[in-house]
Design an enzyme around this catalytic site. Structure first.
Site, PDB file in Angstrom:
ATOM      1  CG  HIS A 159     -33.895  16.344  10.244  1.00 46.76           C
ATOM      2  ND1 HIS A 159     -33.149  15.459   9.510  1.00 46.76           N
ATOM      3  CD2 HIS A 159     -34.816  16.847   9.395  1.00 46.76           C
ATOM      4  CE1 HIS A 159     -33.594  15.406   8.269  1.00 46.76           C
ATOM      5  NE2 HIS A 159     -34.604  16.249   8.155  1.00 46.76           N
ATOM      6  CG  ASP A 160     -30.419  13.770  11.512  1.00 52.79           C
ATOM      7  OD1 ASP A 160     -30.212  13.108  12.544  1.00 52.79           O
ATOM      8  OD2 ASP A 160     -31.474  13.677  10.850  1.00 52.79           O
ATOM      9  N   GLY A 189     -31.849  19.660   6.720  1.00 51.80           N
ATOM     10  CA  GLY A 189     -31.348  18.491   7.418  1.00 51.80           C
ATOM     11  C   GLY A 189     -29.983  18.022   6.938  1.00 51.80           C
TER      12      GLY A 189
END
Length: 265
Positions: A126-127, A144
């Site tokens: 994520h991100d 992440g």
């Protein structure tokens, strides 16, 4: 649901209401395309591919069987926010690859550039921000919030710690754990990754001038052996160099970072 008339959809595929399928796309057997997914022109889903979430996939990207693209983040803080995964053009996403959407705390977007290759079982957390022409070999993983610049190569079974930045043109050897930022054109290898030189092979393949390679080698020696702290050496180097490649390393070191740096051994 919008499906361009030129798209080819296998009868066993599931296209949920709200999805957008562009011109010339091909969705193979047993694929599932979620209601917030956009497939731009000539995207190919081979078979058994799941594309979920608010996911946007650029032209001519090909996704191979059993990839899971756009599922929710593997983050216990995620509470169902409406976040995104944006994938650029002409990517090759091989079997079993996983890519997650962003989180509210990380800006809400996971982004992949153009012309990348993600080999079997690679993971993009994520991100994460991935640049252009990045290669992730089999089972490599990005935690992440990582930032991966253009032309980076990550070897098989390697893991990149959350919030780490990999500078342009860096190469990470196989079975390597990277816990700190890697300078542009850096070479990292070993079970606990150590900066072990420059990616000279990659520089030569890209046609970088001999004078720039010589300047990079001299800069690396100064970073390795000069007086003062690592950032102090980089600052002095920035005052002395007229090479754009060396300046890129200096700016990377002096820029904002959530981690420390792998320094020359």
């Amino acid at each position: 649901m919008t499906i361009d008339p030129s798209a080819t959809i296998h009868p066993s595929a599931v296209i949920e209401p709200g999805a957008f399928i562009g011109a010339g796309c091909a969705v193979g057997p047993f694929c599932v395309v979620g209601p917030k997914v956009v497939l731009h022109d000539r995207v190919i889903l081979k078979s058994h591919v799941v594309v979920a979430g608010r996911t946007d996939i650029g032209d001519e990207t090909v996704i191979f069987p059993f990839a899971s693209i756009g599922e929710i983040p593997q983050d216990l803080k995620f509470k169902g926010e409406d976040t995104q995964l944006i994938i650029g053009k002409r990517n090759r996403i091989r079997e079993g690859v996983t890519m997650n959407t962003g989180t509210e705390g990380g800006g809400g977007i996971t982004r992949v550039g153009d012309d990348c290759l993600f080999m079997t079982g690679a993971h993009v957390g994520h991100d994460v921000i991935v640049g252009n022409k990045v290669v992730m070999a089999n089972q490599a993983a990005l935690a992440g919030h990582c930032i991966v610049s253009d032309d980076v190569i990550i070897g098989g079974l390697s893991g990149i710690h959350q919030f780490v930045r990999l500078g342009r043109g860096a190469i990470i050897g196989a079975v390597t754990m990277v816990t700190n930022d890697v300078i542009p054109y850096g070479l990292v290898q070993g079970p606990r990754g150590a900066l072990d030189g420059l990616n000279l092979v990659g520089l030569k393949r890209r046609g970088v001038a001999r004078s720039d390679i010589t300047a990079l080698r001299a800069a690396y020696q100064m970073l390795a052996q000069g007086d003062g702290a690592f950032q102090e050496r980089a600052a002095r180097l920035g005052e002395e160099t007229d090479s754009a490649y060396v300046s890129e390393i200096v700016n990377f070191i002096l820029g904002a970072s959530d981690r420390s740096f792998l320094t020359p051994s």
